[in-house]
Design a protein around this motif. Structure first.
Motif, PDB file in Angstrom:
ATOM      1  N   PRO A 152      41.855  30.915  40.577  1.00  0.00           N
ATOM      2  CA  PRO A 152      41.719  32.014  41.742  1.00  0.00           C
ATOM      3  C   PRO A 152      43.265  32.551  41.709  1.00  0.00           C
ATOM      4  CG  PRO A 152      41.986  29.639  42.340  1.00  0.00           C
ATOM      5  CD  PRO A 152      41.568  29.668  41.044  1.00  0.00           C
ATOM      6  N   ASP A 153      44.226  31.761  41.235  1.00  0.00           N
ATOM      7  CA  ASP A 153      45.520  32.530  41.160  1.00  0.00           C
ATOM      8  C   ASP A 153      45.868  33.113  39.926  1.00  0.00           C
ATOM      9  OD1 ASP A 153      46.627  29.262  42.367  1.00  0.00           O
ATOM     10  OD2 ASP A 153      46.489  31.155  43.619  1.00  0.00           O
ATOM     11  N   GLN A 154      44.793  33.783  39.181  1.00  0.00           N
ATOM     12  CA  GLN A 154      45.136  34.473  37.907  1.00  0.00           C
ATOM     13  C   GLN A 154      44.810  35.839  38.171  1.00  0.00           C
ATOM     14  OE1 GLN A 154      42.934  32.856  34.637  1.00  0.00           O
ATOM     15  NE2 GLN A 154      43.085  34.498  33.392  1.00  0.00           N
ATOM     16  N   LEU A 155      45.852  36.373  39.005  1.00  0.00           N
ATOM     17  CA  LEU A 155      45.737  37.896  39.400  1.00  0.00           C
ATOM     18  C   LEU A 155      47.119  38.448  38.754  1.00  0.00           C
ATOM     19  CD1 LEU A 155      44.585  39.930  41.391  1.00  0.00           C
ATOM     20  CD2 LEU A 155      46.482  39.187  43.046  1.00  0.00           C
ATOM     21  N   SER A 156      46.783  39.624  38.079  1.00  0.00           N
ATOM     22  CA  SER A 156      47.802  40.697  37.471  1.00  0.00           C
ATOM     23  C   SER A 156      48.038  41.677  38.305  1.00  0.00           C
ATOM     24  CB  SER A 156      47.134  40.912  36.048  1.00  0.00           C
ATOM     25  OG  SER A 156      48.166  41.777  35.294  1.00  0.00           O
ATOM     26  N   VAL A 157      49.275  41.958  38.962  1.00  0.00           N
ATOM     27  CA  VAL A 157      49.546  42.998  39.602  1.00  0.00           C
ATOM     28  C   VAL A 157      50.226  43.823  38.800  1.00  0.00           C
ATOM     29  CG1 VAL A 157      50.875  43.870  41.636  1.00  0.00           C
ATOM     30  CG2 VAL A 157      49.538  41.522  41.892  1.00  0.00           C
ATOM     31  N   VAL A 158      49.857  45.229  38.720  1.00  0.00           N
ATOM     32  CA  VAL A 158      50.434  46.027  37.936  1.00  0.00           C
ATOM     33  C   VAL A 158      51.358  47.170  38.768  1.00  0.00           C
ATOM     34  CG1 VAL A 158      50.137  47.859  36.187  1.00  0.00           C
ATOM     35  CG2 VAL A 158      48.711  46.253  36.327  1.00  0.00           C
ATOM     36  N   SER A 179      36.732  45.188  32.627  1.00  0.00           N
ATOM     37  CA  SER A 179      38.100  44.994  33.082  1.00  0.00           C
ATOM     38  C   SER A 179      39.009  46.379  33.457  1.00  0.00           C
ATOM     39  CB  SER A 179      38.578  44.066  31.933  1.00  0.00           C
ATOM     40  OG  SER A 179      38.973  44.721  30.700  1.00  0.00           O
ATOM     41  N   GLY A 180      40.204  46.004  33.820  1.00  0.00           N
ATOM     42  CA  GLY A 180      41.145  47.140  33.919  1.00  0.00           C
ATOM     43  C   GLY A 180      41.750  47.428  35.259  1.00  0.00           C
ATOM     44  N   LEU A 181      42.284  48.425  35.374  1.00  0.00           N
ATOM     45  CA  LEU A 181      43.054  48.804  36.598  1.00  0.00           C
ATOM     46  C   LEU A 181      42.016  49.309  37.630  1.00  0.00           C
ATOM     47  CD1 LEU A 181      45.721  50.887  34.939  1.00  0.00           C
ATOM     48  CD2 LEU A 181      46.028  48.410  35.600  1.00  0.00           C
ATOM     49  N   ASN A 214      45.147  44.735  37.589  1.00  0.00           N
ATOM     50  CA  ASN A 214      44.422  44.647  36.229  1.00  0.00           C
ATOM     51  C   ASN A 214      43.320  43.643  36.364  1.00  0.00           C
ATOM     52  OD1 ASN A 214      43.790  45.008  33.789  1.00  0.00           O
ATOM     53  ND2 ASN A 214      45.545  43.837  32.688  1.00  0.00           N
ATOM     54  N   LYS A 215      42.118  44.189  36.551  1.00  0.00           N
ATOM     55  CA  LYS A 215      41.036  43.062  36.858  1.00  0.00           C
ATOM     56  C   LYS A 215      40.618  42.345  35.561  1.00  0.00           C
ATOM     57  CE  LYS A 215      36.611  44.132  37.311  1.00  0.00           C
ATOM     58  NZ  LYS A 215      35.841  43.209  36.704  1.00  0.00           N
ATOM     59  N   GLU A 216      40.088  41.060  35.714  1.00  0.00           N
ATOM     60  CA  GLU A 216      39.530  40.322  34.529  1.00  0.00           C
ATOM     61  C   GLU A 216      38.125  40.903  34.262  1.00  0.00           C
ATOM     62  OE1 GLU A 216      40.870  38.198  32.591  1.00  0.00           O
ATOM     63  OE2 GLU A 216      42.786  38.024  33.490  1.00  0.00           O
ATOM     64  N   PHE A 217      37.558  40.806  32.963  1.00  0.00           N
ATOM     65  CA  PHE A 217      36.147  40.952  32.973  1.00  0.00           C
ATOM     66  C   PHE A 217      35.208  39.977  33.474  1.00  0.00           C
ATOM     67  CE2 PHE A 217      37.528  38.455  29.140  1.00  0.00           C
ATOM     68  CZ  PHE A 217      36.559  37.552  29.084  1.00  0.00           C
ATOM     69  N   ASP A 218      34.213  40.264  33.645  1.00  0.00           N
ATOM     70  CA  ASP A 218      32.945  39.542  34.300  1.00  0.00           C
ATOM     71  C   ASP A 218      33.435  39.029  35.700  1.00  0.00           C
ATOM     72  OD1 ASP A 218      31.395  40.030  32.316  1.00  0.00           O
ATOM     73  OD2 ASP A 218      31.863  37.950  31.329  1.00  0.00           O
ATOM     74  N   LEU A 219      33.999  39.743  36.673  1.00  0.00           N
ATOM     75  CA  LEU A 219      34.563  39.374  37.864  1.00  0.00           C
ATOM     76  C   LEU A 219      34.095  40.607  38.668  1.00  0.00           C
ATOM     77  CD1 LEU A 219      36.045  37.329  39.720  1.00  0.00           C
ATOM     78  CD2 LEU A 219      38.138  38.820  39.101  1.00  0.00           C
ATOM     79  N   SER A 220      33.280  40.414  39.785  1.00  0.00           N
ATOM     80  CA  SER A 220      32.771  41.199  40.720  1.00  0.00           C
ATOM     81  C   SER A 220      34.266  41.780  41.239  1.00  0.00           C
ATOM     82  CB  SER A 220      31.890  40.703  41.611  1.00  0.00           C
ATOM     83  OG  SER A 220      30.745  40.369  40.748  1.00  0.00           O
ATOM     84  N   PHE A 242      31.479  32.334  51.367  1.00  0.00           N
ATOM     85  CA  PHE A 242      30.698  31.422  50.747  1.00  0.00           C
ATOM     86  C   PHE A 242      30.165  31.917  49.592  1.00  0.00           C
ATOM     87  CE2 PHE A 242      30.483  30.466  55.276  1.00  0.00           C
ATOM     88  CZ  PHE A 242      30.986  29.321  55.282  1.00  0.00           C
ATOM     89  N   ASN A 243      30.515  33.188  48.949  1.00  0.00           N
ATOM     90  CA  ASN A 243      30.366  33.466  47.475  1.00  0.00           C
ATOM     91  C   ASN A 243      31.991  34.332  47.194  1.00  0.00           C
ATOM     92  OD1 ASN A 243      29.212  33.987  45.078  1.00  0.00           O
ATOM     93  ND2 ASN A 243      28.263  35.854  45.695  1.00  0.00           N
ATOM     94  N   PRO A 244      32.876  33.549  47.072  1.00  0.00           N
ATOM     95  CA  PRO A 244      34.041  34.092  46.955  1.00  0.00           C
ATOM     96  C   PRO A 244      34.568  34.498  45.444  1.00  0.00           C
ATOM     97  CG  PRO A 244      34.290  31.761  47.009  1.00  0.00           C
ATOM     98  CD  PRO A 244      33.013  32.100  47.054  1.00  0.00           C
ATOM     99  N   LEU A 245      33.748  34.476  44.563  1.00  0.00           N
ATOM    100  CA  LEU A 245      34.122  34.818  43.091  1.00  0.00           C
ATOM    101  C   LEU A 245      34.213  36.204  42.957  1.00  0.00           C
ATOM    102  CD1 LEU A 245      32.074  32.130  40.945  1.00  0.00           C
ATOM    103  CD2 LEU A 245      34.487  32.129  41.385  1.00  0.00           C
ATOM    104  N   ALA A 246      35.228  36.760  43.356  1.00  0.00           N
ATOM    105  CA  ALA A 246      35.308  38.273  43.328  1.00  0.00           C
ATOM    106  C   ALA A 246      37.012  38.475  43.470  1.00  0.00           C
ATOM    107  CB  ALA A 246      34.741  38.778  44.556  1.00  0.00           C
ATOM    108  N   LEU A 247      37.196  39.748  42.949  1.00  0.00           N
ATOM    109  CA  LEU A 247      38.643  40.057  43.173  1.00  0.00           C
ATOM    110  C   LEU A 247      39.306  40.055  44.418  1.00  0.00           C
ATOM    111  CD1 LEU A 247      40.985  41.414  41.490  1.00  0.00           C
ATOM    112  CD2 LEU A 247      40.322  43.513  42.010  1.00  0.00           C
TER     113      LEU A 247
END
Length: 351
Positions: A81-87, A147-149, A97-103, A111-116
């Motif tokens: 969850p801390d794997q966040l890239s601020v550009v 993925s990306g900005l 900079n969003k990771e791939f396969d992440l909403s 209760f469904n927090p798997l998101a940016l």
């Protein structure tokens, strides 16, 4: 014999992970909507105790869901969850900079927090807006697999200004992709084909959820203008098959526009199982589409944004991609700052 024991041990470990993750998810959802903690349902970032409880809750549910997906094979990598890239960050905006396969966000933020938005909240909870359902206002969208900005606004006024910038074409997004096949020319390819919804998608077919087609398709419904440019950058091989690294520019932002346009010219994006559906796509670890550059001019806020993300499609990051020759140099397309500073409308035809 040792191989059989090893396989059995891995199977038991995965089964244990699934049990632990499912138990954690049930614990997090215990009691239903009526008994959920009031501190979560009426969250206020100014309340330090409520903020601490919210972060602990989100981390717990994040790890339970990620553990579940990792155990059943739906994810190849465990995303923290801390794997966040601020550009880029200012008083008004933040570019991630969003990771791939992440909403980008989900319908149920608790209760469904798997998101940016969860990652941003855990890192920037002091900038959360309680009036926004997802705590922040997303100025545009990118696909789950891309993925990306992506640009987020910290306030309602900043979000409104960004929305007007998108409408007035003062925002330019550039994408990198690896597509199947080789191009016969080094020149850019212009795709000017309106895009609409697939009628089967409207009818509710699960396999065609959010499926788009060009207006020439007999199932196309309500087509809208869509203009894209494809610029070949490098020719090479991906998993031993002919492929090309391309720069993608779009004038309109229709749903799945780049994916549909590259597919309709016979060069679908590698790993795009929805619009390519080649056997080789199912062996790819991700869809090879990346939001590479984001430029925006916001005169009312006296702010100009020009962000460049790291290129993930290089042999050092993905050994499956083996470039052989350069067709065009990306440096030719970098000089867009002059247009931004001049105050002109930033459109694809200015490149």
């Amino acid at each position: 014999m040792l191989n059989q024991v090893g396989i059995a041990t891995v199977a038991k470990a995965k089964h244990l992970l699934i049990l632990v993750a499912s138990a954690g998810l049930k614990l997090a959802k215990f009691g239903g909507n009526a008994s959920r903690p009031a501190l979560l349902m009426q969250f206020n970032p100014a309340n330090k105790f409520a903020c601490l409880l919210a972060r602990l809750h989100l981390r717990f549910v994040w790890h339970c869901q990620m553990l579940w997906r990792y155990a059943i094979g739906r994810r190849d990598q465990y995303l923290m969850p801390d794997q966040l890239s601020v550009v880029y960050e200012s008083d008004n905006f933040i570019v991630i900079n969003k990771e791939f396969d992440l909403s980008v966000n989900t319908a149920s933020r608790w209760f469904n927090p798997l998101a940016l938005n969860t990652q941003v909240f855990l890192a920037k909870h002091h900038r959360a807006d309680p009036t926004a359902y997802h705590w922040y206002r997303f100025c545009h969208q990118i696909d789950h697999a891309t993925s990306g900005l992506i640009l987020l606004a910290y306030s309602q006024d900043a979000a409104m200004r960004a929305s007007k910038a998108f409408l007035n074409r003062r925002v330019l997004k550039q994408y990198l992709a690896i597509v199947w096949g080789h191009f016969d020319t080094r020149d850019h390819v212009t795709v000017d084909r309106p895009i609409g919804w697939d009628r089967l998608d409207i009818a509710g077919s699960g396999d065609l959820r959010k499926h788009m087609v060009t207006e020439t398709h007999y199932r196309c419904l309500d087509p809208k203008p869509a203009f894209s440019q494809v610029v070949p950058l490098e020719r090479g091989l991906y998993n031993g098959l002919p492929a090309t690294k391309v720069l993608l520019l779009l004038k309109h932002g229709r749903t799945h526009q780049l994916r549909v346009h590259t597919s309709c010219i016979g060069h679908p994006i590698v790993g795009d199982v929805k619009y390519s559906r080649r056997e080789a796509d199912f062996r790819c670890h991700r869809m090879m589409l990346h939001a590479y550059r984001l430029q925006a001019r916001l005169p009312r806020l006296s702010e100009t944004i020009d962000c460049l993300a790291e290129d993930p499609f290089v042999p050092e990051s993905d050994a499956n991609w083996q470039p052989e020759s350069v067709q065009n140099d990306y440096a030719v397309f970098k000089d867009c700052a002059r247009i931004l500073e001049s105050g002109e409308q930033l459109t694809v035809d200015k490149l």
